[in-house]
Structures are given as C-alpha cells and as structure tokens.
Design a protein around this motif. Structure first.
Motif, PDB file in Angstrom:
ATOM      1  N   SER A  48       0.824  -1.198   0.000  1.00  0.00           N
ATOM      2  CA  SER A  48       0.000   0.000   0.000  1.00  0.00           C
ATOM      3  C   SER A  48       0.864   1.255   0.000  1.00  0.00           C
ATOM      4  O   SER A  48       1.750   1.408   0.849  1.00  0.00           O
ATOM      5  N   ASN A  49       0.585   2.116  -0.980  1.00  0.00           N
ATOM      6  CA  ASN A  49       1.279   3.397  -1.076  1.00  0.00           C
ATOM      7  C   ASN A  49       2.813   3.294  -1.097  1.00  0.00           C
ATOM      8  O   ASN A  49       3.489   3.871  -0.246  1.00  0.00           O
ATOM      9  N   PRO A  50       3.367   2.602  -2.063  1.00  0.00           N
ATOM     10  CA  PRO A  50       4.827   2.474  -2.139  1.00  0.00           C
ATOM     11  C   PRO A  50       5.496   3.837  -2.325  1.00  0.00           C
ATOM     12  O   PRO A  50       4.857   4.772  -2.827  1.00  0.00           O
ATOM     13  N   PRO A  51       6.751   3.960  -1.884  1.00  0.00           N
ATOM     14  CA  PRO A  51       7.442   5.252  -1.969  1.00  0.00           C
ATOM     15  C   PRO A  51       7.428   5.795  -3.404  1.00  0.00           C
ATOM     16  O   PRO A  51       7.848   5.113  -4.341  1.00  0.00           O
ATOM     17  N   LYS A  52       6.972   7.014  -3.535  1.00  0.00           N
ATOM     18  CA  LYS A  52       6.705   7.552  -4.883  1.00  0.00           C
ATOM     19  C   LYS A  52       7.972   7.797  -5.692  1.00  0.00           C
ATOM     20  O   LYS A  52       7.982   7.616  -6.907  1.00  0.00           O
TER      21      LYS A  52
END
Ligand code: ASP
Ligand code: MG
Length: 249
Positions: free
Chosen positions: A60-64
């Motif tokens: 969930s929400n991997p580093p952008k």
C-alpha cells in the motif's frame, strides 16, 4: 520539409512485430525529407505489470520516488527497441530518456508537471539527421531525480515537444477507437461521441488523450491528428483540429 512529432501508445509497440511496424511508419515520413521525433509509451501492459511488482514488495502506497524510478524503465525499453528497429531498416536514429530530451519537472513524484523543456539535444540530433525517439511520461526534477507525469503521460510528452519545437504536425496513434463517455474497457454502458470539440473533451474530463495534453493542444493551437491503430496496424483518423472547437472525428 516539415517537423513531425508522432506518438505511439503501448499497444502499438507491444511486441517486436509492432515495433517494426511503427519503425516503418516513422521512416516513411523521414524518407519524404521530414524531421521526425517519435514519442513512445511502455510496451503493452508493462506499466501495470511494474505497478504489480511494486505492490508485491510494498502493498500500500509504495514510496513515490522509487515508483518513478521503476515506472520510467518501461519507456526506456521501448525507446531502445524502436531506435534499433529504425536502424535495422537502414535509417539513423537515437533514443533519448526524458531527461536527455530536456524535460524538467516539479517534484510531485508520479504526478509531476513539466516546468521547462530544453530542446537543444533534440534539435542537435535532428540536425544530425537522426530520427529522434523520446521516452514518454518522464522527466527530471531539480534534485536530478526521475519523475513521471501521471498515467497516460506520454501524450503530454508528445504534445509538449510539438509545442516547444513548433512542430508542423503532431500525430497521436492510439488503440482507442474514439472518444467515449467513459472508459469503454471499464464501463460497458459507455457510448462513443459522433462529434466532439477540445472544449467538450476538457469540460467533461474525457480521455482520448491525456487531459494536460488536450489543454496544451488547445492553448498552443497545435495542428494535431489522432489516429486509431488496431493490432494489424490499420489506421483510422479519429480527430483533427487546428483551432479550438473544430475538432471533429
Ligand atoms: N506507460 C505509461 C502508462 O501506462 C504512460 C503512457 O502510456 O502514456 O500510463
Ligand atoms: Mg501505457
């Protein structure tokens, strides 16, 4: 002699045969004495596959920042293959990543906005008579980190290059066969417009072309043509517009 910017989406370069087909289309324009810049997306479902790979590691929400590093690799593959295909046909070509093509963006990773394009390198390569193949959907921020422009961002790359270079023609090749009320792959009730203008595309937030690209076309009065290209490489003109309000397909 004209300067033509052509953009091919992921399905147009999905395998070796289609990459060769794109190379043939591109070299046809070049043979007529035109300067040609080609923008390509990642092959087929590559971008979705890369997102799935990231989610295996970071659900969930991997580093952008790392997502941009990952996703930009899809277009790196397709530019190299297309430049090779063009050279195989006997024509000079060079592939450029977004940063090599001079794309500076802000730092909003995965949804970056173009701030400036330094077109020196592209112009140099055109002067050397190269067919220039540019990776869509990517740039570099002020920290020298790779950024991406949001899903579908290759359209934006193509239109931005066309606007910056003052291209005579910007041609977008897509697998979508028209402008729909919704994404026809996701919504079976979606219907196709018979007629549409830039303003309607924009106001309704429709997607035949990336929204930033549509806006840029409109603002720059770009001579743009959108083609549908099916898997066999057959072409159908979808829309064409020189001025606001005149796009009809
Ligand atoms: N490959 C990127 C995407 O799938 C950019 C593009 O196709 O325009 O969103
Ligand atoms: Mg894509």
């Amino acid at each position: 002699m004209a300067l033509i910017v052509k953009k091919f989406g992921g399905s147009s370069v999905a395998n070796a045969e289609r990459v060769m087909n794109v190379a043939r289309i591109v070299t046809e324009d070049y043979k007529k004495g035109n300067d040609v810049v080609v923008v390509v997306s990642a092959q087929g479902d590559t971008t979705d596959d890369l997102i799935a790979k990231a989610e295996e590691i970071y659900p969930s929400n991997p580093p952008k920042r790392e997502m941009d590093m990952l996703l930009s690799s899809g277009e790196q593959i397709s530019i190299a293959l297309l430049a090779m295909a063009i050279q195989k046909l006997g024509f000079p070509s060079v592939s450029l990543l977004g940063w090599q093509a001079g794309f500076s963006t802000d730092s909003k990773h995965t949804l970056a906005r173009i701030k400036k394009i330094n077109s020196d390198r592209i112009r140099n390569e055109l002067d050397k008579k190269n067919i220039v193949v540019v990776a869509g959907f990517q740039g570099l921020n002020k920290y020298d980190d790779i950024t991406t422009l949001g899903r579908g961002g290759s359209d934006t790359t193509a239109v931005a290059i066309a606007a910056t270079l003052g291209a005579d023609l910007c041609q977008i090749y897509t697998d979508v066969d028209g402008v729909y009320t919704a994404d026809p792959e996701k919504d079976p009730t979606a219907t196709k417009f018979e007629k549409i203008t830039y303003d309607e595309i924009y106001n309704k937030g429709l997607k035949v072309m990336d929204l930033t690209a549509t806006t840029m076309c409109k603002e720059n009065h770009l001579p743009i043509v959108v083609f549908n290209m099916d898997v066999e490489g057959n072409l159908k003109k979808l829309m064409e517009g020189q001025q606001i309000g005149t796009i009809v397909y």
